[in-house]
Design a protein around this motif. Structure first.
Motif, mmCIF file in Angstrom:
data_model
loop_
_atom_site.group_PDB
_atom_site.id
_atom_site.type_symbol
_atom_site.label_atom_id
_atom_site.label_comp_id
_atom_site.label_asym_id
_atom_site.label_seq_id
_atom_site.Cartn_x
_atom_site.Cartn_y
_atom_site.Cartn_z
ATOM 1 N N LYS A 54 -2.224 -87.956 67.517
ATOM 2 C CA LYS A 54 -1.418 -87.362 68.589
ATOM 3 C C LYS A 54 -1.312 -85.845 68.426
ATOM 4 C CE LYS A 54 2.210 -90.033 68.057
ATOM 5 N NZ LYS A 54 3.561 -90.597 68.321
ATOM 6 N N HIS A 55 -1.116 -85.404 67.195
ATOM 7 C CA HIS A 55 -1.016 -83.965 66.939
ATOM 8 C C HIS A 55 -2.317 -83.259 67.299
ATOM 9 C CE1 HIS A 55 0.206 -80.233 65.050
ATOM 10 N NE2 HIS A 55 -0.916 -80.236 64.339
ATOM 11 N N PHE A 56 -3.443 -83.891 66.989
ATOM 12 C CA PHE A 56 -4.751 -83.315 67.286
ATOM 13 C C PHE A 56 -4.942 -83.176 68.796
ATOM 14 C CE2 PHE A 56 -9.348 -83.412 67.882
ATOM 15 C CZ PHE A 56 -9.798 -82.575 66.875
ATOM 16 N N VAL A 57 -4.617 -84.234 69.536
ATOM 17 C CA VAL A 57 -4.761 -84.199 70.994
ATOM 18 C C VAL A 57 -3.833 -83.132 71.581
ATOM 19 C CG1 VAL A 57 -4.417 -85.506 73.126
ATOM 20 C CG2 VAL A 57 -5.498 -86.595 71.144
ATOM 21 N N GLU A 58 -2.609 -83.084 71.107
ATOM 22 C CA GLU A 58 -1.627 -82.119 71.612
ATOM 23 C C GLU A 58 -2.082 -80.686 71.374
ATOM 24 O OE1 GLU A 58 3.166 -82.303 71.769
ATOM 25 O OE2 GLU A 58 2.237 -82.440 69.782
ATOM 26 N N LYS A 59 -2.760 -80.455 70.266
ATOM 27 C CA LYS A 59 -3.229 -79.101 69.940
ATOM 28 C C LYS A 59 -4.265 -78.613 70.937
ATOM 29 C CE LYS A 59 -5.678 -76.501 66.326
ATOM 30 N NZ LYS A 59 -6.276 -76.560 64.954
ATOM 31 N N TYR A 60 -5.172 -79.490 71.347
ATOM 32 C CA TYR A 60 -6.265 -79.060 72.223
ATOM 33 C C TYR A 60 -5.994 -79.323 73.705
ATOM 34 C CZ TYR A 60 -8.983 -78.086 68.080
ATOM 35 O OH TYR A 60 -9.410 -77.538 66.881
ATOM 36 N N ARG A 61 -4.996 -80.150 74.020
ATOM 37 C CA ARG A 61 -4.601 -80.350 75.417
ATOM 38 C C ARG A 61 -3.079 -80.236 75.531
ATOM 39 N NH1 ARG A 61 -8.290 -81.557 79.072
ATOM 40 N NH2 ARG A 61 -6.750 -82.272 80.595
ATOM 41 N N PRO A 62 -2.563 -79.001 75.422
ATOM 42 C CA PRO A 62 -1.109 -78.803 75.471
ATOM 43 C C PRO A 62 -0.510 -79.185 76.825
ATOM 44 C CG PRO A 62 -2.275 -76.697 75.540
ATOM 45 C CD PRO A 62 -3.292 -77.739 75.214
ATOM 46 N N GLN A 63 -1.345 -79.250 77.871
ATOM 47 C CA GLN A 63 -0.840 -79.619 79.197
ATOM 48 C C GLN A 63 -0.584 -81.115 79.315
ATOM 49 O OE1 GLN A 63 -3.958 -78.878 78.341
ATOM 50 N NE2 GLN A 63 -5.475 -79.355 79.933
ATOM 51 N N LEU A 64 -0.949 -81.876 78.293
ATOM 52 C CA LEU A 64 -0.829 -83.331 78.317
ATOM 53 C C LEU A 64 0.484 -83.782 77.689
ATOM 54 C CD1 LEU A 64 -2.315 -86.059 78.857
ATOM 55 C CD2 LEU A 64 -3.306 -85.836 76.584
ATOM 56 N N ASN A 65 1.154 -84.723 78.330
ATOM 57 C CA ASN A 65 2.354 -85.344 77.759
ATOM 58 C C ASN A 65 1.880 -86.432 76.796
ATOM 59 O OD1 ASN A 65 4.665 -86.790 77.133
ATOM 60 N ND2 ASN A 65 5.512 -86.680 79.196
ATOM 61 N N VAL A 66 1.695 -86.061 75.536
ATOM 62 C CA VAL A 66 1.070 -86.952 74.568
ATOM 63 C C VAL A 66 1.897 -88.214 74.343
ATOM 64 C CG1 VAL A 66 0.290 -87.175 72.178
ATOM 65 C CG2 VAL A 66 -0.165 -85.076 73.436
ATOM 66 N N GLU A 67 3.200 -88.072 74.258
ATOM 67 C CA GLU A 67 4.036 -89.247 73.994
ATOM 68 C C GLU A 67 3.912 -90.280 75.108
ATOM 69 O OE1 GLU A 67 5.539 -90.036 71.267
ATOM 70 O OE2 GLU A 67 4.911 -88.161 70.330
ATOM 71 N N LYS A 68 3.658 -89.822 76.309
ATOM 72 C CA LYS A 68 3.543 -90.728 77.449
ATOM 73 C C LYS A 68 2.249 -91.524 77.417
ATOM 74 C CE LYS A 68 3.741 -90.804 82.518
ATOM 75 N NZ LYS A 68 3.918 -89.996 83.748
ATOM 76 N N VAL A 69 1.175 -90.914 76.903
ATOM 77 C CA VAL A 69 -0.146 -91.559 76.971
ATOM 78 C C VAL A 69 -0.618 -92.101 75.627
ATOM 79 C CG1 VAL A 69 -0.858 -90.174 78.947
ATOM 80 C CG2 VAL A 69 -1.376 -89.356 76.633
ATOM 81 N N ALA A 70 0.086 -91.785 74.541
ATOM 82 C CA ALA A 70 -0.366 -92.210 73.209
ATOM 83 C C ALA A 70 0.136 -93.604 72.885
ATOM 84 C CB ALA A 70 0.080 -91.211 72.144
ATOM 85 N N THR A 71 -0.088 -94.525 73.810
ATOM 86 C CA THR A 71 0.390 -95.898 73.656
ATOM 87 C C THR A 71 -0.738 -96.865 73.314
ATOM 88 O OG1 THR A 71 0.073 -96.266 76.024
ATOM 89 C CG2 THR A 71 2.256 -95.509 75.305
#
Length: 320
Positions: free
Chosen positions: A216-233
């Motif tokens: 999740k941290h990796f995805v958030e770093k490269y796509r800050p526009q993404l709501n990671v908690e919402k999609v990291a299911t």
């Protein structure tokens, strides 16, 4: 254009996509177009060539088709190194056509790191997903400056999974002892043959959660526009829904994306082809010989069988 790698029995081929497509355009026109249309095509091709020369921007296209072990990373690292050594960062662009359902953490971690090399060097990186970029595949995709997805491509699956069968009860039923010796409290948390403890299973679950947090941290770093908690299911989505969730940036096939760039840019496709070993060559040759001989032998056998059973009756080209 050939570049031979030192570690693998492979070769890197670089082909000019503009030249390949323009040659096909001319071949079709020579068969279907009038003289006036041929002249107009020649003028159009000349105009596009001048535009590319003026822009003087190259686009390098890589293909990554991932399996569970991310074994294509060996080719990817060679191709990325070639681009870093020859292309102009900040000016030239890179497109990766990615297809992967994910796999081993360490394999896809290394594959993602290869794309990070391009981003860190200053290249604009576009990742095109025509079929699937899930789990480890999406870990790679999210590094792109932009992600282009086909409308029904499968995207997401930001999660971690591990499956461990356990045969301990079966071994006990067969009166088979299993002994495991370790040094270090958590050297083995769960095993396939031993009796797993609640403490061991809890530690294993903790390790999965830690890996998920890193993901999740990796995805958030490269796509800050993404709501990671919402999609990291661990869920996946098709292209249209992925666009609404900011998992991707636009809906388009890789073919359409590249075709739109052709008139203004020189596009080069980089492909790595592994050379077969001598043993594989011999095996392939043997297989080809067998494929040719077996039908002939079967036909001969059927013909002989028919002669034996029916006297002088013969069939041409018998099929079994």
């Amino acid at each position: 254009m050939l570049f031979h790698t030192s570690k693998l029995p492979a070769e890197i081929r670089v082909s000019h996509l503009n030249a390949r497509i323009n040659e096909q355009r001319k071949k079709i026109a020579q068969t279907t177009a009038s003289k006036l249309e041929l002249l107009q095509l020649a003028q159009q091709l000349s105009k596009e060539a001048r535009a590319r020369k003026k822009t003087n921007q190259k686009i390098y296209v890589l293909d990554f088709k991932g399996d569970t072990a991310a074994s294509a990373v060996e080719q990817l690292r060679e191709e990325v190194t070639l681009i870093l050594a020859t292309a102009k960062a900040g000016k030239d662009r890179v497109v990766v056509r990615l297809e992967s359902p994910g796999g081993m953490v360490h394999g896809y971690g290394l594959a993602a790191a290869q794309l990070v090399r391009l981003r860190d060097a200053g290249f604009h990186l576009t990742v095109c997903v025509d079929k699937v970029a899930a789990s480890g595949g999406y870990m790679m995709a999210c590094i792109g400056s932009e992600i282009v997805s086909a409308p029904f491509a499968v995207v997401g699956s930001i999660g971690v999974v591990a499956q461990v069968p356990n045969f301990n009860r079966l071994l006990k039923e067969k009166h088979i002892d299993f002994e495991l010796y370790t040094a270090g409290q958590y050297k083995r948390t769960v095993t396939m043959f031993g009796e797993n403890t609640e403490e061991g299973k809890a530690k294993f679950e903790e390790e999965l959660q830690q890996t998920h947090a890193l993901f999740k941290h990796f995805v958030e770093k490269y796509r800050p526009q993404l709501n990671v908690e919402k999609v990291a299911t661990g869920e996946h989505w098709y292209g249209h829904d992925a666009l609404d969730l900011n998992l991707v940036d636009r809906l388009q096939t890789s073919d359409e994306f590249l075709l739109n760039l052709l008139p203004q840019h020189d596009i080069y496709v980089i492909e790595t082809r592994r050379k077969p070993t001598l043993g594989e060559k011999l095996g392939l040759h043997a297989a080809q010989v067998a494929d040719a001989l077996v039908p002939a032998l079967m036909n001969k056998f059927a013909e002989t069988l028919l002669k034996a059973n029916s006297g002088s009756v013969q069939l041409r080209d018998p099929k079994l």
